[in-house]
Write an enzyme that holds these catalytic residues in place. Structure first.
Site, PDB file in Angstrom:
ATOM      1  N   HIS A   1       0.852  -1.201   0.000  1.00 50.45           N
ATOM      2  CA  HIS A   1       0.000   0.000   0.000  1.00 50.45           C
ATOM      3  C   HIS A   1       0.883   1.244   0.000  1.00 50.45           C
ATOM      4  CE1 HIS A   1      -4.204  -1.492   1.432  1.00 50.45           C
ATOM      5  NE2 HIS A   1      -3.639  -2.368   0.630  1.00 50.45           N
TER       6      HIS A   1
ATOM      7  N   TYR B   1      -9.197   5.716   7.542  1.00 51.05           N
ATOM      8  CA  TYR B   1      -9.386   6.074   8.949  1.00 51.05           C
ATOM      9  C   TYR B   1     -10.447   7.171   8.978  1.00 51.05           C
ATOM     10  CZ  TYR B   1      -4.999   3.700  10.220  1.00 51.05           C
ATOM     11  OH  TYR B   1      -4.012   2.765  10.448  1.00 51.05           O
TER      12      TYR B   1
ATOM     13  N   PRO C   1      -4.129   0.415  18.828  1.00 55.62           N
ATOM     14  CA  PRO C   1      -3.810  -0.055  17.471  1.00 55.62           C
ATOM     15  C   PRO C   1      -3.990   1.002  16.369  1.00 55.62           C
ATOM     16  CG  PRO C   1      -5.835  -1.048  18.252  1.00 55.62           C
ATOM     17  CD  PRO C   1      -5.272  -0.291  19.395  1.00 55.62           C
TER      18      PRO C   1
ATOM     19  N   LYS D   1       1.129   0.017  15.282  1.00 52.36           N
ATOM     20  CA  LYS D   1       2.506  -0.046  15.782  1.00 52.36           C
ATOM     21  C   LYS D   1       2.828  -1.290  16.609  1.00 52.36           C
ATOM     22  CE  LYS D   1       3.939   3.421  13.754  1.00 52.36           C
ATOM     23  NZ  LYS D   1       3.984   2.694  12.491  1.00 52.36           N
TER      24      LYS D   1
ATOM     25  N   TYR E   1       4.104   6.507  10.215  1.00 53.37           N
ATOM     26  CA  TYR E   1       3.207   5.399   9.853  1.00 53.37           C
ATOM     27  C   TYR E   1       3.962   4.283   9.117  1.00 53.37           C
ATOM     28  CZ  TYR E   1      -1.177   3.099   8.623  1.00 53.37           C
ATOM     29  OH  TYR E   1      -2.203   2.176   8.519  1.00 53.37           O
TER      30      TYR E   1
HETATM   31  P1  FAS Z   1       2.052 -11.591  21.708  1.00 52.02           P
HETATM   32  O1  FAS Z   1       1.028 -11.306  22.763  1.00 52.02           O
HETATM   33  O2  FAS Z   1       1.631 -11.595  20.280  1.00 52.02           O
HETATM   34  O3  FAS Z   1       2.709 -13.029  21.960  1.00 52.02           O
HETATM   35  C1  FAS Z   1       3.010 -13.465  23.275  1.00 52.02           C
HETATM   36  C2  FAS Z   1       2.935 -14.980  23.262  1.00 52.02           C
HETATM   37  O4  FAS Z   1       3.351 -15.446  24.556  1.00 52.02           O
HETATM   38  C3  FAS Z   1       1.514 -15.480  23.038  1.00 52.02           C
HETATM   39  O5  FAS Z   1       1.494 -16.445  22.025  1.00 52.02           O
HETATM   40  C4  FAS Z   1       1.139 -16.089  24.398  1.00 52.02           C
HETATM   41  O6  FAS Z   1       0.294 -17.217  24.272  1.00 52.02           O
HETATM   42  C5  FAS Z   1       2.487 -16.474  24.950  1.00 52.02           C
HETATM   43  N1  FAS Z   1       2.539 -16.555  26.415  1.00 52.02           N
HETATM   44  C6  FAS Z   1       1.921 -15.777  27.318  1.00 52.02           C
HETATM   45  N2  FAS Z   1       2.242 -16.174  28.575  1.00 52.02           N
HETATM   46  C7  FAS Z   1       3.087 -17.243  28.448  1.00 52.02           C
HETATM   47  C8  FAS Z   1       3.758 -18.090  29.353  1.00 52.02           C
HETATM   48  N3  FAS Z   1       3.624 -17.919  30.684  1.00 52.02           N
HETATM   49  N4  FAS Z   1       4.532 -19.089  28.883  1.00 52.02           N
HETATM   50  C9  FAS Z   1       4.682 -19.257  27.536  1.00 52.02           C
HETATM   51  N5  FAS Z   1       4.063 -18.487  26.601  1.00 52.02           N
HETATM   52  C10 FAS Z   1       3.279 -17.492  27.069  1.00 52.02           C
HETATM   53  N6  FAS Z   1      -1.327  -4.427  16.835  1.00 52.02           N
HETATM   54  C11 FAS Z   1      -1.426  -3.772  15.668  1.00 52.02           C
HETATM   55  O7  FAS Z   1      -0.421  -3.242  15.190  1.00 52.02           O
HETATM   56  N7  FAS Z   1      -2.651  -3.687  15.004  1.00 52.02           N
HETATM   57  C12 FAS Z   1      -3.788  -4.297  15.488  1.00 52.02           C
HETATM   58  O8  FAS Z   1      -4.853  -4.210  14.887  1.00 52.02           O
HETATM   59  C13 FAS Z   1      -3.725  -5.004  16.704  1.00 52.02           C
HETATM   60  N8  FAS Z   1      -4.827  -5.641  17.208  1.00 52.02           N
HETATM   61  C14 FAS Z   1      -4.716  -6.319  18.402  1.00 52.02           C
HETATM   62  C15 FAS Z   1      -5.825  -7.013  18.951  1.00 52.02           C
HETATM   63  C16 FAS Z   1      -5.706  -7.694  20.171  1.00 52.02           C
HETATM   64  C17 FAS Z   1      -6.912  -8.427  20.764  1.00 52.02           C
HETATM   65  C18 FAS Z   1      -4.482  -7.690  20.870  1.00 52.02           C
HETATM   66  C19 FAS Z   1      -4.364  -8.378  22.214  1.00 52.02           C
HETATM   67  C20 FAS Z   1      -3.387  -7.022  20.336  1.00 52.02           C
HETATM   68  C21 FAS Z   1      -3.484  -6.344  19.097  1.00 52.02           C
HETATM   69  N9  FAS Z   1      -2.383  -5.703  18.516  1.00 52.02           N
HETATM   70  C22 FAS Z   1      -2.456  -5.035  17.345  1.00 52.02           C
HETATM   71  C23 FAS Z   1      -1.121  -5.718  19.165  1.00 52.02           C
HETATM   72  C24 FAS Z   1      -0.460  -7.027  18.825  1.00 52.02           C
HETATM   73  O9  FAS Z   1      -0.360  -7.152  17.447  1.00 52.02           O
HETATM   74  C25 FAS Z   1       0.837  -7.066  19.562  1.00 52.02           C
HETATM   75  O10 FAS Z   1       1.518  -5.831  19.469  1.00 52.02           O
HETATM   76  C26 FAS Z   1       1.727  -8.181  19.092  1.00 52.02           C
HETATM   77  O11 FAS Z   1       1.013  -9.375  19.194  1.00 52.02           O
HETATM   78  C27 FAS Z   1       2.978  -8.174  19.987  1.00 52.02           C
HETATM   79  O12 FAS Z   1       3.677  -9.341  19.751  1.00 52.02           O
HETATM   80  P2  FAS Z   1       4.405 -10.101  20.971  1.00 52.02           P
HETATM   81  O13 FAS Z   1       5.170  -9.116  21.757  1.00 52.02           O
HETATM   82  O14 FAS Z   1       5.067 -11.256  20.360  1.00 52.02           O
HETATM   83  O15 FAS Z   1       3.230 -10.567  21.962  1.00 52.02           O
HETATM   84  C1  PHB Z   2      -5.742  -4.024  10.698  1.00 55.77           C
HETATM   85  O1  PHB Z   2      -5.806  -4.242   9.473  1.00 55.77           O
HETATM   86  O2  PHB Z   2      -6.023  -4.895  11.555  1.00 55.77           O
HETATM   87  C2  PHB Z   2      -5.295  -2.671  11.194  1.00 55.77           C
HETATM   88  C3  PHB Z   2      -4.838  -1.734  10.291  1.00 55.77           C
HETATM   89  C4  PHB Z   2      -4.433  -0.489  10.743  1.00 55.77           C
HETATM   90  C5  PHB Z   2      -4.510  -0.194  12.094  1.00 55.77           C
HETATM   91  C6  PHB Z   2      -4.979  -1.150  13.011  1.00 55.77           C
HETATM   92  C7  PHB Z   2      -5.385  -2.383  12.552  1.00 55.77           C
HETATM   93  O3  PHB Z   2      -4.127   1.024  12.543  1.00 55.77           O
END
Ligand code: FAS
Ligand code: PHB
Length: 389
Positions: free
Chosen positions: A73, A200, A292, A296, A384
């Protein structure tokens, strides 16, 4: 007593990518994950990959499917005053973003780790960290068969997300915590995107985001109140509200379809300092979370481990502790930049629940400035697409 060089707790983007970065440097790792492989591969989260994230995955030979199926994009649209205001990311920065779901990245990184002959311990329980103040820390856990393990290592990477056990192992941390007065209701819809780029939208009813996962699947979000429930939102109500908030003068039709997934995610900014204690190093959501709106979260996790891998390599090889000693401070510079950008995007686009007319005018003024000033648009664009590591 089992032995490895780096024990990684958590197989999300941070833990998985760190494993690949360390393997590329000849460092052995053990990777522990609380959930099953199918669970982590199906978890719908982030959608946007920053330019540096894609470049790093390519460098590591981990971007083949991303390059085939990801959607490059070159711009995003800010929709307000019933009109679209496109931010031309590529013209302003020379870079682009790639729309490719986080769960696809997780699948690719898991497959590559296993194909390389390394393992992942899924469905572990009772993970505990020991002797962090020594240069031979330990990790104990119970594996999926119920067998107990005691692993001695040289360092531990806490990549276990916001609800993990690693951050609590940091003594006397300093927390920064900001909760927003709204949440996001996210849906995955089986329908082609209604626009070729992300939109957005700031609307008097609240924020909406049009994103996507593929030419057949659309990702959409609605600002809701933090205590809202999915039971309050029928499919019909979701589509009606999305159509209202995305309404614009001109040619736009919101394509509806079957909703494949619905979730409500709270909006929060959180930072824990320091990101290191002794031989424990935090990365990703274990240390920080962002709303989100700025796309980032996942990309910050990538930036952390991009810095952590060489720091651990130098530490373990006796090539100096400077990178390890400065890891936390240097990561936090980028973390706070991303926290500010995410706060900026969130407060510029979301309607405050008290509907303060003064806040409304500030928002519209900021949006109109970004839409008409090259300097302001360039600042948004460079944050961004992702600042250089
Ligand atoms: P993660 O949380 O992805 O991974 C951590 C891992 O550790 C998980 O698999 C978990 O099961 C495991 N874990 C936890 N406790 C443990 C233990 N005691 N022992 C072993 N393993 C364990 N970011 C965006 O940029 N855009 C979005 O739209 C967006 N939407 C999101 C929606 C939700 C519901 C959530 C919760 C987050 C969202 N995020 C989004 C943020 C997300 O993308 C995080 O920034 C990203 O997953 C971070 O990656 P990790 O640091 O690897 O953590
Ligand atoms: C998504 O595609 O999930 C998405 C894209 C942009 C954002 C957050 C989420 O800022």
């Amino acid at each position: 007593m089992e032995r490895t060089q780096v024990a990684i707790v958590g197989a999300g983007p941070a833990g998985l990518l760190l494993g690949h970065l360390l393997r590329a440097r000849g460092i052995d790792t053990v990777l522990l994950e609380a959930r099953s492989r199918s669970y982590v591969e199906q978890r719908v989260r982030a959608g946007v990959c920053e330019h540096p994230t894609v470049e790093l995955l390519r460098e590591l030979g981990l971007a083949d499917r991303l390059d085939r199926e990801g959607l490059p994009h070159h711009g995003i649209s800010l929709r307000f005053d019933r009109a679209d205001h496109r931010i031309d990311l590529t013209e302003l920065t020379g870079k682009q973003i790639t729309v490719y779901g986080q769960q696809e990245i997780v699948k690719d990184l898991i497959a590559a780790r296993l194909a390389g002959g390394e393992t992942i311990e899924f469905e572990v329980t009772d993970v505990a960290l020991h002797d962090l103040d020594t240069d031979t820390p330990r990790v104990t856990w119970t594996d999926a068969t119920g067998a107990a393990h005691d692993l001695r290592c040289d360092a531990i990477a806490g990549c276990d997300g916001f609800h993990g056990i690693s951050r609590p192992a940091i003594p006397a941390p300093r927390f920064y915590d900001h909760t927003y007065p709204f949440a996001w209701l996210g849906v995955l819809a089986e329908t082609p995107p209604s626009h070729e780029e992300l939109i957005y939208a700031r609307h008097t009813n609240g924020f909406a985001l049009h994103s996507m996962r593929s030419p057949e699947v659309t990702r959409l979000y609605l600002q809701v109140s933090p205590d809202d429930q999915l039971t309050n939102w029928s499919d019909a109500r979701i589509w009606d509200e999305l159509a209202t908030r995305l309404e614009v003068d001109g040619d736009f039709t919101l394509r509806e379809g079957t909703l494949l997934e619905k979730s409500i995610t709270p909006m929060r900014s959180f930072v824990a300092e320091p990101m290191r204690h002794g031989r424990l190093f935090l990365a990703g959501d274990a240390a920080h979370i962002v709303p989100p709106t700025g796309a980032k979260g996942m990309n910050l996790a990538v930036a952390d481990v991009h810095r952590l891998a060489p720091a651990l390599t130098a530490l373990l090889r006796g090539q100096g502790t400077e990178q390890a000693d400065t890891y936390s401070d240097r990561c936090l510079r980028r973390v706070w930049r991303a926290e500010h950008f995410s706060y900026f995007m969130t407060t510029m686009l979301h309607r405050a629940p008290n509907e303060d007319p003064f806040a409304d005018q500030l928002q519209l003024s900021q949006l109109r400035y970004v839409a008409t000033s090259t300097a302001a648009a360039t600042s948004l664009a460079e944050n961004y697409v992702g600042l250089d590591f």
